[in-house]
Design an enzyme around this catalytic site. Structure first.
Site, PDB file in Angstrom:
ATOM      1  N   LYS A   1     -51.705  22.019  30.757  1.00 10.77           N
ATOM      2  CA  LYS A   1     -52.011  20.732  30.131  1.00 10.77           C
ATOM      3  C   LYS A   1     -53.005  20.876  28.983  1.00 10.77           C
ATOM      4  CE  LYS A   1     -53.648  18.087  33.342  1.00 10.77           C
ATOM      5  NZ  LYS A   1     -53.554  18.661  34.678  1.00 10.77           N
TER       6      LYS A   1
ATOM      7  N   ARG B   1     -55.160   9.666  37.172  1.00 10.87           N
ATOM      8  CA  ARG B   1     -55.006  10.584  38.295  1.00 10.87           C
ATOM      9  C   ARG B   1     -54.503   9.827  39.520  1.00 10.87           C
ATOM     10  NH1 ARG B   1     -57.633  15.070  36.107  1.00 10.87           N
ATOM     11  NH2 ARG B   1     -58.457  16.442  37.688  1.00 10.87           N
TER      12      ARG B   1
ATOM     13  N   ARG C   1     -57.555  32.061  35.043  1.00 12.74           N
ATOM     14  CA  ARG C   1     -57.985  31.229  33.915  1.00 12.74           C
ATOM     15  C   ARG C   1     -59.476  31.386  33.620  1.00 12.74           C
ATOM     16  NH1 ARG C   1     -56.751  24.843  33.633  1.00 12.74           N
ATOM     17  NH2 ARG C   1     -58.243  24.592  35.337  1.00 12.74           N
TER      18      ARG C   1
ATOM     19  N   ARG D   1     -64.314  28.630  35.648  1.00  9.96           N
ATOM     20  CA  ARG D   1     -64.847  27.346  36.088  1.00  9.96           C
ATOM     21  C   ARG D   1     -65.140  27.388  37.581  1.00  9.96           C
ATOM     22  NH1 ARG D   1     -60.753  22.912  33.698  1.00  9.96           N
ATOM     23  NH2 ARG D   1     -61.049  22.110  35.798  1.00  9.96           N
TER      24      ARG D   1
ATOM     25  N   ARG E   1     -57.874  20.974  45.102  1.00  7.39           N
ATOM     26  CA  ARG E   1     -57.390  20.208  43.945  1.00  7.39           C
ATOM     27  C   ARG E   1     -55.861  20.085  43.980  1.00  7.39           C
ATOM     28  NH1 ARG E   1     -59.529  23.498  39.367  1.00  7.39           N
ATOM     29  NH2 ARG E   1     -58.909  21.879  37.911  1.00  7.39           N
TER      30      ARG E   1
HETATM   31  P1  AMP Z   1     -59.793  18.417  35.081  1.00  5.60           P
HETATM   32  O1  AMP Z   1     -60.445  19.264  34.045  1.00  5.60           O
HETATM   33  O2  AMP Z   1     -58.892  17.356  34.502  1.00  5.60           O
HETATM   34  O3  AMP Z   1     -59.118  19.220  36.174  1.00  5.60           O
HETATM   35  O4  AMP Z   1     -60.976  17.597  35.793  1.00  5.60           O
HETATM   36  C1  AMP Z   1     -62.042  18.240  36.452  1.00  5.60           C
HETATM   37  C2  AMP Z   1     -62.624  17.323  37.522  1.00  5.60           C
HETATM   38  O5  AMP Z   1     -63.133  16.113  36.923  1.00  5.60           O
HETATM   39  C3  AMP Z   1     -61.649  16.837  38.575  1.00  5.60           C
HETATM   40  O6  AMP Z   1     -61.451  17.788  39.619  1.00  5.60           O
HETATM   41  C4  AMP Z   1     -62.346  15.571  39.064  1.00  5.60           C
HETATM   42  O7  AMP Z   1     -63.475  15.891  39.881  1.00  5.60           O
HETATM   43  C5  AMP Z   1     -62.902  14.980  37.770  1.00  5.60           C
HETATM   44  N1  AMP Z   1     -61.915  14.094  37.091  1.00  5.60           N
HETATM   45  C6  AMP Z   1     -61.370  14.272  35.849  1.00  5.60           C
HETATM   46  N2  AMP Z   1     -60.541  13.271  35.531  1.00  5.60           N
HETATM   47  C7  AMP Z   1     -60.530  12.426  36.596  1.00  5.60           C
HETATM   48  C8  AMP Z   1     -59.852  11.207  36.885  1.00  5.60           C
HETATM   49  N3  AMP Z   1     -58.974  10.647  36.019  1.00  5.60           N
HETATM   50  N4  AMP Z   1     -60.089  10.607  38.080  1.00  5.60           N
HETATM   51  C9  AMP Z   1     -60.959  11.142  38.965  1.00  5.60           C
HETATM   52  N5  AMP Z   1     -61.630  12.295  38.760  1.00  5.60           N
HETATM   53  C10 AMP Z   1     -61.437  12.943  37.591  1.00  5.60           C
END
Ligand code: AMP
Length: 224
Positions: A17, A93, A130, A162, A173
């Site tokens: 993504k 999400r 990653r 990360r 996740r």
């Molecule tokens: P990502 O980089 O999109 O995987 O986001 C990293 C973390 O940020 C996720 O594991 C959540 O803890 C939080 N997060 C990001 N976007 C959202 C969302 N739309 N709703 C809830 N938590 C989010």
């Protein structure tokens, strides 16, 4: 003139993504709005918001819909997004967030929600290798590191693994993805807004597949 776009990009963690959103943002000249990047920025700055969310993010849990939608509402009201659109990465999400996003955009609509489809076994492999720049979020991997000693080619920041790409957080996740995010596929399918794109293969090829479905959809819109 390059037309803008209003796009949601879905896909499991590790489906590519981030990489595709960065490229789509250049192609359509619209901002790449990543809720994960915004939150990581808040954590890094040590702001009140950052302190509040760090522990939840490190465990790989989702944050509350209200907090996320407040952040997204604010970002999408900025002039670049209002004028040309956006590539939304990491939001919605949950179906609740999808409903709130639709209400926020109304009377306009999304052009499309693109689901980048990659099998779980493949994303597990990608996530474990990653690496990401702490400053600009550019993605690398153990197989394709930056040119110099884990220093970002794009901005010179430090490139790291990360916290939430560690094995336990990855498992959590992906579990959450199945529980909460997969229903979004049905939500957008019911509204005839979903296009599934094969996410396997060279990133340039995947990008061309995504652009093709967006342009096909626009063509259908014009024909209606
Ligand atoms: P990502 O980089 O999109 O995987 O986001 C990293 C973390 O940020 C996720 O594991 C959540 O803890 C939080 N997060 C990001 N976007 C959202 C969302 N739309 N709703 C809830 N938590 C989010």
């Amino acid at each position: 003139m390059v037309p803008g776009v209003r796009l949601v990009v879905l896909g499991k963690q590790g489906a590519g993504k981030g990489t595709q959103c960065e490229r789509l943002s250049h192609h359509y000249v619209v901002p790449h709005v990543s809720t994960g990047d915004m939150l990581r920025g808040a954590v890094k700055s040590g702001s009140g918001l950052g302190q509040k969310v760090k522990e939840i993010m490190d465990r790989g849990e989702l944050l509350g819909d209200d907090l996320i939608m407040e952040m997204v509402t604010h970002r999408l009201s900025e002039p670049d997004a209002r004028a040309r659109g956006f590539i939304l990465d990491g939001c919605p999400r949950t179906t609740n967030q999808a409903g709130l996003l639709a209400a926020l955009l109304s009377p306009l609509d999304l052009d499309l929600a693109v689901d980048i489809d990659v099998p779980t076994a493949q994303v597990l492999k990608r996530l474990a290798s990653r690496r990401v720049c702490v400053d600009c979020g550019h993605n690398y991997s153990v197989q394709k590191p930056p040119r110099t000693n884990w220093i970002c080619d794009v901005c010179g920041g430090e490139v790291i693994q990360r916290e939430d790409d560690q094995e336990d957080a990855i498992a959590r996740r992906l579990e959450l993805y199945e529980e909460e995010t997969a229903p979004l596929i049905s939500w957008y399918t019911e509204r005839d807004q979903l296009a599934k794109v094969n996410g396997l293969g060279d990133p340039d090829v995947v990008l061309r597949r995504i652009i093709r479905v967006i342009e096909e959809r626009r063509g259908q819109g014009r024909a209606r």
